[in-house]
Design a protein around this motif. Structure first.
Motif, PDB file in Angstrom:
ATOM      1  N   UNK A   1       0.834  -1.207   0.000  1.00 26.14           N
ATOM      2  CA  UNK A   1       0.000   0.000   0.000  1.00 26.14           C
ATOM      3  C   UNK A   1       0.867   1.253   0.000  1.00 26.14           C
ATOM      4  N   UNK A   2       0.404   2.267  -0.724  1.00 25.85           N
ATOM      5  CA  UNK A   2       1.076   3.564  -0.671  1.00 25.85           C
ATOM      6  C   UNK A   2       0.933   4.107   0.747  1.00 25.85           C
ATOM      7  N   UNK A   3       1.776   5.037   1.146  1.00 26.65           N
ATOM      8  CA  UNK A   3       1.656   5.585   2.502  1.00 26.65           C
ATOM      9  C   UNK A   3       0.263   6.147   2.806  1.00 26.65           C
ATOM     10  N   UNK A   4      -0.359   6.799   1.830  1.00 25.54           N
ATOM     11  CA  UNK A   4      -1.696   7.364   2.043  1.00 25.54           C
ATOM     12  C   UNK A   4      -2.731   6.260   2.245  1.00 25.54           C
ATOM     13  N   UNK A   5      -2.677   5.240   1.405  1.00 22.01           N
ATOM     14  CA  UNK A   5      -3.626   4.129   1.548  1.00 22.01           C
ATOM     15  C   UNK A   5      -3.353   3.323   2.811  1.00 22.01           C
ATOM     16  N   UNK A   6      -2.084   3.166   3.152  1.00 24.64           N
ATOM     17  CA  UNK A   6      -1.745   2.452   4.382  1.00 24.64           C
ATOM     18  C   UNK A   6      -2.336   3.187   5.590  1.00 24.64           C
ATOM     19  N   UNK A   7      -2.170   4.503   5.632  1.00 26.05           N
ATOM     20  CA  UNK A   7      -2.711   5.276   6.750  1.00 26.05           C
ATOM     21  C   UNK A   7      -4.229   5.153   6.820  1.00 26.05           C
ATOM     22  N   UNK A   8      -4.891   5.200   5.662  1.00 27.06           N
ATOM     23  CA  UNK A   8      -6.350   5.054   5.635  1.00 27.06           C
ATOM     24  C   UNK A   8      -6.765   3.662   6.107  1.00 27.06           C
ATOM     25  N   UNK A   9      -6.053   2.630   5.644  1.00 27.96           N
ATOM     26  CA  UNK A   9      -6.356   1.257   6.062  1.00 27.96           C
ATOM     27  C   UNK A   9      -6.125   1.092   7.561  1.00 27.96           C
ATOM     28  N   UNK A  10      -5.056   1.671   8.052  1.00 28.73           N
ATOM     29  CA  UNK A  10      -4.735   1.600   9.476  1.00 28.73           C
ATOM     30  C   UNK A  10      -5.845   2.250  10.312  1.00 28.73           C
ATOM     31  N   UNK A  11      -6.332   3.398   9.858  1.00 35.12           N
ATOM     32  CA  UNK A  11      -7.439   4.057  10.560  1.00 35.12           C
ATOM     33  C   UNK A  11      -8.684   3.184  10.568  1.00 35.12           C
TER      34      UNK A  11
END
Length: 136
Positions: free
Chosen positions: A26-36
């Motif tokens: 995952x890109x950093x942006x998608x990773x952060x969204x998935x993590x949330x």
């Protein structure tokens, strides 16, 4: 097959490697969204039958990027466990009569409800699954 294990967790399942690959790619942006999203789900749900699967999901998120996952997933989960434990310490102990001859002071021990025990097992299982990869 073991009736306690879902099809996602059978020995030849690709669930674990898929989750690890997914979070790692995952890109950093998608990773952060998935993590949330994962963090929100873990905070608001207790699904004892899916503890292993969500443990793998949490572990995969932590394995991919430990620092943000520990902050977003593991620390809030640990805080919740501690908060719940503190609340339980203020509950009255079991109302059943105790024998004075018992070695430990059983009247001082708390008796958890099935729901409380299930929640603790759920939270601790998810926390330990994620913590396994936190130092990676």
């Amino acid at each position: 097959p073991d009736p306690e294990v879902s099809f996602l967790m059978y020995g030849s399942s690709m669930y674990r490697p898929f989750m690890e690959l997914l979070f790692a790619r995952l890109s950093p942006e998608l990773y952060d969204a998935a993590l949330d999203r994962v963090g929100s789900f873990l905070k608001s749900h207790t699904l004892p039958g899916a503890g292993s699967e969500l443990g793998v999901l949490t572990a995969a998120a932590v394995w991919a990027r430990p620092a943000p996952a520990v902050t977003c997933l593991l620390l809030p989960l640990a805080a919740r466990i501690i908060d719940e434990a503190h609340l339980l310490l203020h509950l009255p102990s079991s109302p059943t009569a105790k024998s004075p001859s018992t070695a430990a002071k059983e009247e001082d021990l708390l008796v958890l409800t099935i729901g409380q025990e299930t929640s603790f097992r759920w939270w601790i299982g998810i926390l330990t699954a994620g913590a396994h990869y936190a130092g990676a």
